[in-house]
Design an enzyme around this catalytic site. Structure first.
Site, PDB file in Angstrom:
ATOM      1  N   HIS A   1       5.780  -4.444  -8.455  1.00 33.04           N
ATOM      2  CA  HIS A   1       5.667  -5.889  -8.224  1.00 33.04           C
ATOM      3  C   HIS A   1       6.863  -6.593  -8.851  1.00 33.04           C
ATOM      4  O   HIS A   1       6.948  -6.693 -10.079  1.00 33.04           O
ATOM      5  CB  HIS A   1       4.378  -6.436  -8.845  1.00 33.04           C
TER       6      HIS A   1
HETATM    7  C1  LIG Z   1       4.670   1.376  -3.630  1.00 30.88           C
HETATM    8  C2  LIG Z   1       4.308  -0.077  -3.556  1.00 30.88           C
HETATM    9  C3  LIG Z   1       2.962  -0.450  -3.591  1.00 30.88           C
HETATM   10  C4  LIG Z   1       2.608  -1.807  -3.541  1.00 30.88           C
HETATM   11  N1  LIG Z   1       1.288  -2.160  -3.463  1.00 30.88           N
HETATM   12  C5  LIG Z   1       0.955  -3.462  -3.250  1.00 30.88           C
HETATM   13  C6  LIG Z   1      -0.390  -3.850  -2.997  1.00 30.88           C
HETATM   14  O1  LIG Z   1      -1.294  -3.028  -2.932  1.00 30.88           O
HETATM   15  N2  LIG Z   1      -0.651  -5.180  -2.811  1.00 30.88           N
HETATM   16  C7  LIG Z   1       0.336  -6.140  -2.863  1.00 30.88           C
HETATM   17  O2  LIG Z   1       0.022  -7.331  -2.733  1.00 30.88           O
HETATM   18  N3  LIG Z   1       1.635  -5.789  -3.089  1.00 30.88           N
HETATM   19  C8  LIG Z   1       1.961  -4.485  -3.244  1.00 30.88           C
HETATM   20  N4  LIG Z   1       3.262  -4.131  -3.396  1.00 30.88           N
HETATM   21  C9  LIG Z   1       4.281  -5.215  -3.436  1.00 30.88           C
HETATM   22  C10 LIG Z   1       4.534  -5.860  -2.065  1.00 30.88           C
HETATM   23  O3  LIG Z   1       4.614  -4.879  -1.059  1.00 30.88           O
HETATM   24  C11 LIG Z   1       5.835  -6.652  -2.156  1.00 30.88           C
HETATM   25  O4  LIG Z   1       5.701  -7.603  -3.204  1.00 30.88           O
HETATM   26  C12 LIG Z   1       6.195  -7.396  -0.886  1.00 30.88           C
HETATM   27  O5  LIG Z   1       6.261  -6.543   0.223  1.00 30.88           O
HETATM   28  C13 LIG Z   1       7.549  -8.068  -1.081  1.00 30.88           C
HETATM   29  O6  LIG Z   1       7.865  -8.799   0.080  1.00 30.88           O
HETATM   30  P1  LIG Z   1       9.371  -9.247   0.338  1.00 30.88           P
HETATM   31  O7  LIG Z   1       9.423  -9.846   1.690  1.00 30.88           O
HETATM   32  O8  LIG Z   1       9.839 -10.039  -0.808  1.00 30.88           O
HETATM   33  O9  LIG Z   1      10.224  -7.897   0.301  1.00 30.88           O
HETATM   34  P2  LIG Z   1      10.049  -6.457   1.093  1.00 30.88           P
HETATM   35  O10 LIG Z   1       8.689  -6.437   1.683  1.00 30.88           O
HETATM   36  O11 LIG Z   1      10.415  -5.477   0.092  1.00 30.88           O
HETATM   37  O12 LIG Z   1      11.092  -6.578   2.251  1.00 30.88           O
HETATM   38  C14 LIG Z   1      12.480  -6.749   2.040  1.00 30.88           C
HETATM   39  C15 LIG Z   1      13.245  -6.055   3.164  1.00 30.88           C
HETATM   40  O13 LIG Z   1      14.577  -6.598   3.205  1.00 30.88           O
HETATM   41  C16 LIG Z   1      15.492  -5.563   3.477  1.00 30.88           C
HETATM   42  N5  LIG Z   1      16.805  -5.945   2.964  1.00 30.88           N
HETATM   43  C17 LIG Z   1      17.142  -6.165   1.677  1.00 30.88           C
HETATM   44  N6  LIG Z   1      18.438  -6.500   1.565  1.00 30.88           N
HETATM   45  C18 LIG Z   1      18.949  -6.475   2.813  1.00 30.88           C
HETATM   46  C19 LIG Z   1      20.256  -6.710   3.340  1.00 30.88           C
HETATM   47  N7  LIG Z   1      21.282  -7.040   2.548  1.00 30.88           N
HETATM   48  N8  LIG Z   1      20.432  -6.596   4.684  1.00 30.88           N
HETATM   49  C20 LIG Z   1      19.385  -6.278   5.506  1.00 30.88           C
HETATM   50  N9  LIG Z   1      18.141  -6.026   5.051  1.00 30.88           N
HETATM   51  C21 LIG Z   1      17.918  -6.129   3.719  1.00 30.88           C
HETATM   52  C22 LIG Z   1      14.902  -4.380   2.727  1.00 30.88           C
HETATM   53  O14 LIG Z   1      15.425  -3.150   3.224  1.00 30.88           O
HETATM   54  C23 LIG Z   1      13.395  -4.555   2.953  1.00 30.88           C
HETATM   55  O15 LIG Z   1      12.957  -3.841   4.074  1.00 30.88           O
HETATM   56  C24 LIG Z   1       3.642  -2.797  -3.480  1.00 30.88           C
HETATM   57  C25 LIG Z   1       4.985  -2.420  -3.452  1.00 30.88           C
HETATM   58  C26 LIG Z   1       5.328  -1.073  -3.475  1.00 30.88           C
HETATM   59  C27 LIG Z   1       6.781  -0.701  -3.441  1.00 30.88           C
END
Ligand SMILES: Cc1cc2nc3c(=O)[nH]c(=O)nc-3n(C[C@H](O)[C@H](O)[C@H](O)COP(=O)(O)OP(=O)(O)OC[C@H]3O[C@@H](n4cnc5c(N)ncnc54)[C@H](O)[C@@H]3O)c2cc1C
Length: 474
Positions: A411
């Protein structure tokens, strides 16, 4: 050089990016989503397997925030982002936190009823439900341990849809928001990494990207857009903005939920295909007890982290499962992009209070597992001591030191906080970057502090709200 034009460029396709893309495309906007990772069908890998780590995790799962102690962390890097690899546990942002953040960071339109409306809509859209039948053994262990100690526990709902036979399918972004976005005309471009944003006249004009083709060849691409949403997650979004020359309020204030683990051996077999849905919430929101992925690889790693001989327990791994205590941390960290390097440096400073809470969490976790029938507990603390009974737990108090504790987190939040309080927040109340009117962030970075609960619900709720603000104002 290839040049691509779009009205709205969304960088990253995870919880924040996919929600943004679906909302804008369904409102008739022309949307291009670029994602650094590959498009791996959700069913192509076994959840929590080694193949999944190779195919869908950034750096195949290996990364750490530097500090004393360091905190290992994991991020998804594939179409759908971390939602493709997470456990799907769903917990709305608690009202009292929303109110606290609204006041501290001066966030406009951040009232509990507003957030509740968006949370309800997200839940109806992606599908959030509880288990249709009894929990698996690994989950029931937490409920059982809590009941025996008189503590409160609960089953967390998940972003799952269940069939009448009880089998469930996790509702990742590639199964929910991204198909909605593409059905409404959005284009998703996998394996396209944004290197830096481009600007002219105080506005963002697009981005410079590297596209990797199926044969491995790479091509530099210039993307031109009227509006840009950066949704790369709490580590990559600030790194991209810094690489692009935007630094004020960007990358500091990083928050994470540090987690300490125990590999617990039972005198009976435990399931390993899924993660436990139960949580012990007696000490929430500052301390939560739950269960982790426990396939053979994760069990081996957790046993080894104790520094004790573990071969016998590993041979009996089908009776071992991994559990954790996670804290809401007082400390904070930084994301620092380094010229010439792809990955940023990430630091995190735990406070003495954080370490003391982790020690308390470890002991409460041990108490619950012993109450539920565990016979051997291996803590993720080097030479912390394998524990067989409640009397043995006392030795863990002094063992959780910077030199010996093995911590991790999944997280990550708060590296570009929202709010009108410009001293504290790098983006305004709706994720707009100050002084660049057409540049927004819309992902985990925006949550002003660690929510103390699983963050996906809060991230999607805030992302949908911010997308609506964009639609109403641009
Ligand atoms: C193993 C694991 C278990 C988890 N379990 C839970 C759970 O049970 N419940 C919960 O609420 N949360 C959970 N989380 C956390 C939750 O999944 C994340 O907080 C959430 O997905 C974050 O959303 P986001 O959009 O910020 O980033 P992400 O969902 O991480 O998406 C970001 C995306 O942007 C892409 N990206 C980054 N930089 C670039 C770039 N320069 N160019 C192009 N693409 C790029 C990345 O490759 C990635 O695919 C978990 C996380 C993990 C890793």
């Amino acid at each position: 050089m290839t040049v691509l034009d779009t009205e709205v460029l969304v960088i990253g396709s995870g919880a924040g990016g996919a929600t943004t893309a679906a909302r804008l495309a369904e409102a008739g906007r022309s949307v291009l989503v670029v994602e650094e990772g590959a498009w791996v069908p959700a069913e192509a890998t076994v959840p929590f397997s080694l193949e999944e780590m190779v195919a869908k995790y950034r750096h195949r799962g290996g990364a750490a925030a530097l500090g004393s102690p360091a905190v290992a962390y994991a991020e998804g890097s594939c179409v759908g982002g971390s939602t493709e690899i997470n456990s799907g546990l769903w917990h709305r942002l608690p009202d009292h936190l929303a109110e606290d953040w609204r006041r501290t960071y001066a966030i406009d339109e951040f009232t509990a009823p507003t957030l509740e409306r968006y949370a309800e809509e997200m839940e109806a859209t992606i599908g959030v439900s509880s288990l249709p039948g009894p929990p698996p053994v690994s989950s029931a262990i937490l409920a059982d341990g809590a009941t025996k100690l008189g503590w409160e526990s609960t089953e967390f709902p998940r972003v799952f849809r269940y069939a009448p036979d009880g089998s469930g399918v996790k509702q990742t972004m590639t199964r929910t928001m991204l198909p909605r976005a593409t059905a409404a005309g959005a284009v998703v471009q996998p394996r396209c990494r944004i290197k830096r944003l481009t600007f002219a006249g105080g506005r963002v004009t697009g981005a410079r990207a590297v596209l990797t083709h199926d044969d491995g060849a790479t091509e530099t691409v210039q993307l031109r857009a009227d509006h840009v949403f950066v949704c790369g997650g709490a580590i990559q979004s600030p790194a991209l903005l810094q690489r692009s020359g935007i630094r004020r309020g960007i990358g500091n204030g990083l928050k994470l939920h540090p987690t300490i683990k125990v590999a617990a051996r039972f005198p009976f077999p435990v399931d390993h295909d899924d993660v436990p849905m139960h949580r012990i919430i007696e000490f929430a929101p500052y301390l939560t007890i739950g269960g982790s992925a426990s396939r053979r690889g994760q069990v081996a790693l957790a046993l080894a982290e104790s520094g004790a001989p573990y071969q016998e327990a590993l041979a009996d791994w089908e009776s071992v499962a991994v559990y954790y205590a996670a804290i809401r941390s007082e400390g904070s960290g930084r994301v620092i992009a380094v010229p010439g390097f792809e990955a940023p440096i990430v630091t995190y400073r735990l406070t003495p209070g954080d370490l003391s809470r982790l020690a308390r969490g470890l002991i409460h976790l041990g108490e619950a597992l012993l109450a539920a029938g565990a016979t051997e507990l291996y803590p993720s603390v080097i030479d912390g001591g394998v524990v067989h009974d409640v009397q043995g737990l006392g030795q863990w108090w002094d063992a959780v030191t910077p030199a010996r504790a093995n911590l991790m987190t999944v997280h990550l939040t708060s590296s570009i906080r929202i709010g009108e309080n410009a001293e504290l927040a790098g983006a305004d109340s709706f994720g707009r970057i100050r002084n660049v009117a057409n540049l927004r962030v819309n992902d985990a970075s925006l949550l002003p502090e660690g929510p103390g609960v699983n963050p996906q619900a809060a991230i999607m709720t805030v992302a949908a709200r911010n997308a609506d603000h964009f639609l109403a104002t641009s």
